[in-house]
Scaffold this motif. Structure first.
Motif, PDB file in Angstrom:
ATOM      1  N   GLU A 122       0.817  -1.212   0.000  1.00 31.66           N
ATOM      2  CA  GLU A 122       0.000   0.000   0.000  1.00 31.66           C
ATOM      3  C   GLU A 122       0.851   1.264   0.000  1.00 31.66           C
ATOM      4  O   GLU A 122       1.940   1.318   0.600  1.00 31.66           O
ATOM      5  CB  GLU A 122      -0.929   0.027   1.221  1.00 31.66           C
ATOM      6  N   ILE A 123       0.327   2.295  -0.684  1.00 34.17           N
ATOM      7  CA  ILE A 123       0.880   3.648  -0.667  1.00 34.17           C
ATOM      8  C   ILE A 123      -0.188   4.575  -0.111  1.00 34.17           C
ATOM      9  O   ILE A 123      -1.341   4.543  -0.556  1.00 34.17           O
ATOM     10  CB  ILE A 123       1.290   4.122  -2.070  1.00 34.17           C
ATOM     11  N   VAL A 124       0.187   5.399   0.841  1.00 32.48           N
ATOM     12  CA  VAL A 124      -0.754   6.353   1.446  1.00 32.48           C
ATOM     13  C   VAL A 124      -0.491   7.736   0.849  1.00 32.48           C
ATOM     14  O   VAL A 124       0.656   8.186   0.777  1.00 32.48           O
ATOM     15  CB  VAL A 124      -0.590   6.391   2.983  1.00 32.48           C
ATOM     16  N   LEU A 125      -1.556   8.400   0.433  1.00 31.17           N
ATOM     17  CA  LEU A 125      -1.475   9.769  -0.079  1.00 31.17           C
ATOM     18  C   LEU A 125      -2.811  10.456   0.155  1.00 31.17           C
ATOM     19  O   LEU A 125      -3.762   9.821   0.612  1.00 31.17           O
ATOM     20  CB  LEU A 125      -1.131   9.784  -1.565  1.00 31.17           C
ATOM     21  N   ASP A 126      -2.882  11.767  -0.145  1.00 29.90           N
ATOM     22  CA  ASP A 126      -4.130  12.483   0.120  1.00 29.90           C
ATOM     23  C   ASP A 126      -4.775  12.963  -1.165  1.00 29.90           C
ATOM     24  O   ASP A 126      -4.112  13.189  -2.180  1.00 29.90           O
ATOM     25  CB  ASP A 126      -3.883  13.675   1.065  1.00 29.90           C
ATOM     26  N   ARG A 127      -6.088  13.154  -1.105  1.00 30.43           N
ATOM     27  CA  ARG A 127      -6.886  13.525  -2.275  1.00 30.43           C
ATOM     28  C   ARG A 127      -6.533  14.909  -2.816  1.00 30.43           C
ATOM     29  O   ARG A 127      -6.752  15.197  -3.989  1.00 30.43           O
ATOM     30  CB  ARG A 127      -8.368  13.514  -1.922  1.00 30.43           C
ATOM     31  N   ASP A 128      -6.009  15.793  -1.964  1.00 32.17           N
ATOM     32  CA  ASP A 128      -5.741  17.164  -2.385  1.00 32.17           C
ATOM     33  C   ASP A 128      -4.270  17.400  -2.683  1.00 32.17           C
ATOM     34  O   ASP A 128      -3.824  18.534  -2.779  1.00 32.17           O
ATOM     35  CB  ASP A 128      -6.218  18.146  -1.305  1.00 32.17           C
ATOM     36  N   ASN A 129      -3.505  16.318  -2.847  1.00 33.24           N
ATOM     37  CA  ASN A 129      -2.114  16.496  -3.234  1.00 33.24           C
ATOM     38  C   ASN A 129      -2.061  17.006  -4.675  1.00 33.24           C
ATOM     39  O   ASN A 129      -3.038  16.910  -5.429  1.00 33.24           O
ATOM     40  CB  ASN A 129      -1.345  15.181  -3.107  1.00 33.24           C
ATOM     41  N   PHE A 130      -0.907  17.533  -5.060  1.00 30.75           N
ATOM     42  CA  PHE A 130      -0.773  18.089  -6.404  1.00 30.75           C
ATOM     43  C   PHE A 130      -1.058  17.005  -7.443  1.00 30.75           C
ATOM     44  O   PHE A 130      -0.709  15.838  -7.245  1.00 30.75           O
ATOM     45  CB  PHE A 130       0.635  18.657  -6.602  1.00 30.75           C
ATOM     46  N   PRO A 131      -1.712  17.348  -8.568  1.00 31.96           N
ATOM     47  CA  PRO A 131      -2.103  16.323  -9.544  1.00 31.96           C
ATOM     48  C   PRO A 131      -0.975  15.399  -9.979  1.00 31.96           C
ATOM     49  O   PRO A 131      -1.183  14.181 -10.090  1.00 31.96           O
ATOM     50  CB  PRO A 131      -2.628  17.164 -10.717  1.00 31.96           C
ATOM     51  N   THR A 132       0.216  15.933 -10.252  1.00 30.38           N
ATOM     52  CA  THR A 132       1.320  15.065 -10.673  1.00 30.38           C
ATOM     53  C   THR A 132       1.576  13.961  -9.660  1.00 30.38           C
ATOM     54  O   THR A 132       1.775  12.796 -10.027  1.00 30.38           O
ATOM     55  CB  THR A 132       2.606  15.886 -10.896  1.00 30.38           C
ATOM     56  N   ASP A 133       1.579  14.311  -8.378  1.00 27.42           N
ATOM     57  CA  ASP A 133       1.823  13.310  -7.345  1.00 27.42           C
ATOM     58  C   ASP A 133       0.769  12.211  -7.395  1.00 27.42           C
ATOM     59  O   ASP A 133       1.082  11.015  -7.311  1.00 27.42           O
ATOM     60  CB  ASP A 133       1.835  13.970  -5.963  1.00 27.42           C
ATOM     61  N   ARG A 134      -0.480  12.620  -7.518  1.00 29.82           N
ATOM     62  CA  ARG A 134      -1.576  11.644  -7.526  1.00 29.82           C
ATOM     63  C   ARG A 134      -1.519  10.769  -8.773  1.00 29.82           C
ATOM     64  O   ARG A 134      -1.632   9.545  -8.701  1.00 29.82           O
ATOM     65  CB  ARG A 134      -2.916  12.372  -7.441  1.00 29.82           C
ATOM     66  N   TYR A 135      -1.353  11.406  -9.939  1.00 31.21           N
ATOM     67  CA  TYR A 135      -1.334  10.634 -11.180  1.00 31.21           C
ATOM     68  C   TYR A 135      -0.159   9.657 -11.210  1.00 31.21           C
ATOM     69  O   TYR A 135      -0.285   8.503 -11.633  1.00 31.21           O
ATOM     70  CB  TYR A 135      -1.234  11.570 -12.388  1.00 31.21           C
ATOM     71  N   LEU A 136       0.985  10.135 -10.780  1.00 35.40           N
ATOM     72  CA  LEU A 136       2.191   9.301 -10.802  1.00 35.40           C
ATOM     73  C   LEU A 136       2.022   8.071  -9.921  1.00 35.40           C
ATOM     74  O   LEU A 136       2.379   6.945 -10.307  1.00 35.40           O
ATOM     75  CB  LEU A 136       3.387  10.122 -10.337  1.00 35.40           C
ATOM     76  N   LEU A 137       1.475   8.265  -8.739  1.00 36.86           N
ATOM     77  CA  LEU A 137       1.301   7.139  -7.825  1.00 36.86           C
ATOM     78  C   LEU A 137       0.208   6.194  -8.313  1.00 36.86           C
ATOM     79  O   LEU A 137       0.283   4.982  -8.083  1.00 36.86           O
ATOM     80  CB  LEU A 137       1.006   7.645  -6.420  1.00 36.86           C
ATOM     81  N   GLU A 138      -0.796   6.731  -8.997  1.00 36.61           N
ATOM     82  CA  GLU A 138      -1.784   5.859  -9.628  1.00 36.61           C
ATOM     83  C   GLU A 138      -1.114   4.971 -10.673  1.00 36.61           C
ATOM     84  O   GLU A 138      -1.419   3.776 -10.788  1.00 36.61           O
ATOM     85  CB  GLU A 138      -2.889   6.701 -10.270  1.00 36.61           C
ATOM     86  N   SER A 139      -0.187   5.551 -11.430  1.00 39.42           N
ATOM     87  CA  SER A 139       0.539   4.780 -12.444  1.00 39.42           C
ATOM     88  C   SER A 139       1.388   3.688 -11.800  1.00 39.42           C
ATOM     89  O   SER A 139       1.384   2.528 -12.254  1.00 39.42           O
ATOM     90  CB  SER A 139       1.420   5.719 -13.264  1.00 39.42           C
ATOM     91  N   ILE A 140       2.122   4.047 -10.753  1.00 38.55           N
ATOM     92  CA  ILE A 140       2.977   3.067 -10.071  1.00 38.55           C
ATOM     93  C   ILE A 140       2.136   1.949  -9.462  1.00 38.55           C
ATOM     94  O   ILE A 140       2.476   0.763  -9.567  1.00 38.55           O
ATOM     95  CB  ILE A 140       3.827   3.763  -8.991  1.00 38.55           C
ATOM     96  N   ALA A 141       1.024   2.326  -8.833  1.00 39.93           N
ATOM     97  CA  ALA A 141       0.145   1.318  -8.230  1.00 39.93           C
ATOM     98  C   ALA A 141      -0.402   0.368  -9.293  1.00 39.93           C
ATOM     99  O   ALA A 141      -0.490  -0.849  -9.086  1.00 39.93           O
ATOM    100  CB  ALA A 141      -0.998   1.998  -7.482  1.00 39.93           C
ATOM    101  N   SER A 142      -0.749   0.932 -10.457  1.00 38.76           N
ATOM    102  CA  SER A 142      -1.264   0.096 -11.539  1.00 38.76           C
ATOM    103  C   SER A 142      -0.192  -0.858 -12.057  1.00 38.76           C
ATOM    104  O   SER A 142      -0.451  -2.041 -12.285  1.00 38.76           O
ATOM    105  CB  SER A 142      -1.769   0.993 -12.678  1.00 38.76           C
ATOM    106  N   ASP A 143       1.032  -0.353 -12.216  1.00 42.32           N
ATOM    107  CA  ASP A 143       2.117  -1.184 -12.735  1.00 42.32           C
ATOM    108  C   ASP A 143       2.494  -2.303 -11.774  1.00 42.32           C
ATOM    109  O   ASP A 143       2.806  -3.427 -12.209  1.00 42.32           O
ATOM    110  CB  ASP A 143       3.361  -0.317 -12.990  1.00 42.32           C
ATOM    111  N   LEU A 144       2.478  -2.007 -10.476  1.00 41.68           N
ATOM    112  CA  LEU A 144       2.979  -2.967  -9.492  1.00 41.68           C
ATOM    113  C   LEU A 144       1.868  -3.728  -8.772  1.00 41.68           C
ATOM    114  O   LEU A 144       2.158  -4.561  -7.909  1.00 41.68           O
ATOM    115  CB  LEU A 144       3.843  -2.241  -8.456  1.00 41.68           C
ATOM    116  N   GLY A 145       0.610  -3.433  -9.101  1.00 48.73           N
ATOM    117  CA  GLY A 145      -0.490  -4.119  -8.430  1.00 48.73           C
ATOM    118  C   GLY A 145      -0.643  -3.725  -6.976  1.00 48.73           C
ATOM    119  O   GLY A 145      -0.970  -4.563  -6.125  1.00 48.73           O
ATOM    120  N   LEU A 146      -0.428  -2.448  -6.681  1.00 46.96           N
ATOM    121  CA  LEU A 146      -0.501  -1.947  -5.310  1.00 46.96           C
ATOM    122  C   LEU A 146      -1.843  -1.286  -5.034  1.00 46.96           C
ATOM    123  O   LEU A 146      -2.599  -0.952  -5.953  1.00 46.96           O
ATOM    124  CB  LEU A 146       0.630  -0.934  -5.063  1.00 46.96           C
ATOM    125  N   THR A 147      -2.114  -1.059  -3.768  1.00 48.35           N
ATOM    126  CA  THR A 147      -3.328  -0.366  -3.344  1.00 48.35           C
ATOM    127  C   THR A 147      -2.977   1.039  -2.884  1.00 48.35           C
ATOM    128  O   THR A 147      -2.021   1.236  -2.132  1.00 48.35           O
ATOM    129  CB  THR A 147      -4.005  -1.117  -2.180  1.00 48.35           C
TER     130      THR A 147
END
Length: 408
Positions: A122-147
């Motif tokens: 799991e990766i913890v982040l917040d909904r109001d973080n800067f878009p790049t941070d959110r999008y990037l972590l969504e990509s990493i989670a998708s690639d690695l099968g993370l939550t």
């Protein structure tokens, strides 16, 4: 009341310990720019940078040519990184490097951090973080099968240590947060958040884009694991200037980032077969660094080293306090909402105010030489850069917003 505030602004500028520094920046005497209140998006260039860039073209690039790599450029990412670390980040030498964009460095550090916590999902982040941070972590989670474990935040607030403590668990590998929230300006209690993260056995990656150069930072003392930040805001590096990355010394021996390039290899000029990561912070580097993009950063570091971050932060607090006072007096009666913390200890270097008409008003402000920025859904950010912004500019900016609300 108008004359009282005008007198206050004049007095504040006259007694400002940093009053001589706005003149060090290009555009400070441009009559078409009445108030530049967007230094938290793009800082002004210094006058010294114009001279340094010209000298680089003729003497550095033009004069030394390829010899410049051996004489200075090869180590420049680390040299400037150490200066940023010492002057701005509270980081000992050998932990900071400059190069790539914020997005690329976020990717490198996040992937490298995940590899240090195998088996955690799991990766913890917040909904109001800067878009790049959110999008990037969504990509990493998708690639690695993370939550992705999301922390819900209010536009006017930010992430607390308690919220992090509630979100992390034995499954958490990494927590990624902004030190200063890009919209509200909320200033994270980084030390407390780091403690909560480490209590769960996870690692913390801080985004310092809206804090580096405006608030005091103590990465080593807070025991931060990783950090990344841009240099074109309060460090005045210019559009697209390369970002910086911090990897705590304790992690460097085991840290591996995923973009393997020749400049991050041990003995890169041997051109040897196979990748062997360089020792220390150099292993974060991938390809040939953007030398030209690093030049302007040095001039702002010169200024920060002269005055110290404590003085910069004191000026930042004074500017935002004045902006808040003006907004409360002139704008809140006009149905404007304050969307930044009122406590300066929990507020970074900018103030956000909300009103349904602010998108159209921002466009008109720009035509008047008043330059803040607009952030959806209905916010104007007043970004005061401590070394270059005057109290008179803050007064002019808030007064213009009031005039737009009352006359259109």
């Amino acid at each position: 009341m108008m004359s009282d505030f005008a007198t206050r602004a004049s007095q504040l500028d006259e007694t400002d310990p940093l009053r001589d520094y706005p003149a060090e920046f290009l555009g400070s005497d441009d009559p078409e720019i009445v108030a530049y209140l967007d230094g938290n998006s793009l800082g002004r260039p210094t006058r010294a940078t114009a001279q340094r860039l010209a000298a680089f073209l003729t003497e550095g690039w033009g004069g030394r040519l390829i010899r410049g790599w051996e004489e200075q450029w090869f180590d420049l990412p680390l040299t400037i990184g150490d200066r940023i670390g010492a002057a701005v980040l509270g980081a000992a030498a050998g932990q900071t490097t400059v190069g790539d964009s914020t997005t690329v460095l976020l990717y490198k550090l996040a992937r490298g951090a995940m590899a240090l916590r195998p088996g955690r999902t799991e990766i913890v982040l917040d909904r109001d973080n800067f878009p790049t941070d959110r999008y990037l972590l969504e990509s990493i989670a998708s690639d690695l099968g993370l939550t992705l474990r999301w922390i819900e935040t209010d536009f006017a607030g930010g992430v607390t240590a308690r919220a992090v403590g509630d979100a992390v668990s034995e499954h958490t590998a990494l927590v990624v947060l902004s030190h200063v929230a890009y919209r509200s300006g909320y200033l994270l209690d980084a030390a407390a958040v780091c403690a909560a993260t480490h209590a769960a056995g996870a690692l913390l990656l801080l985004d310092l884009c809206h804090s580096a150069g405006s608030v005091e930072i103590e990465l080593d003392r807070w025991a931060i694991d990783f950090a990344v930040g841009c240099t074109y805001k309060y460090l005045n590096g210019g559009p697209g200037a390369p970002a910086f990355a911090y990897v705590a010394a304790a992690h460097q021996a085991d840290f591996t980032q995923p973009i393997w390039g020749w400049m991050g290899r041990e003995k890169p000029f041997e051109m040897a077969q196979g990748y062997v990561p360089a020792a220390g912070i150099r292993r974060v580097i991938s390809g040939t660094p953007a030398i030209v993009g690093m030049i302007p950063i040095q001039d702002t570091l010169d200024l920060i080293e002269q005055v110290g971050m404590a003085a910069v932060r004191a000026k930042s607090v004074a500017l935002t306090e004045f902006a808040v006072e003006l907004a409360q007096t002139w704008l809140l009666p006009l149905e404007v909402r304050m969307s930044s913390p009122l406590d300066p200890a929990r507020r970074g270097g900018h103030v956000t105010i909300d009103h349904p008409r602010f998108q159209e008003i921002t466009a008109r402000l720009w035509q008047r030489g008043i330059i803040p920025d607009f952030r959806p859904p209905q916010g104007i950010r007043l970004g005061m850069s401590p070394l270059s912004t005057t109290f008179g500019e803050v007064l002019a900016g808030v007064r213009a917003i009031r005039d737009e609300l009352t006359t259109h």
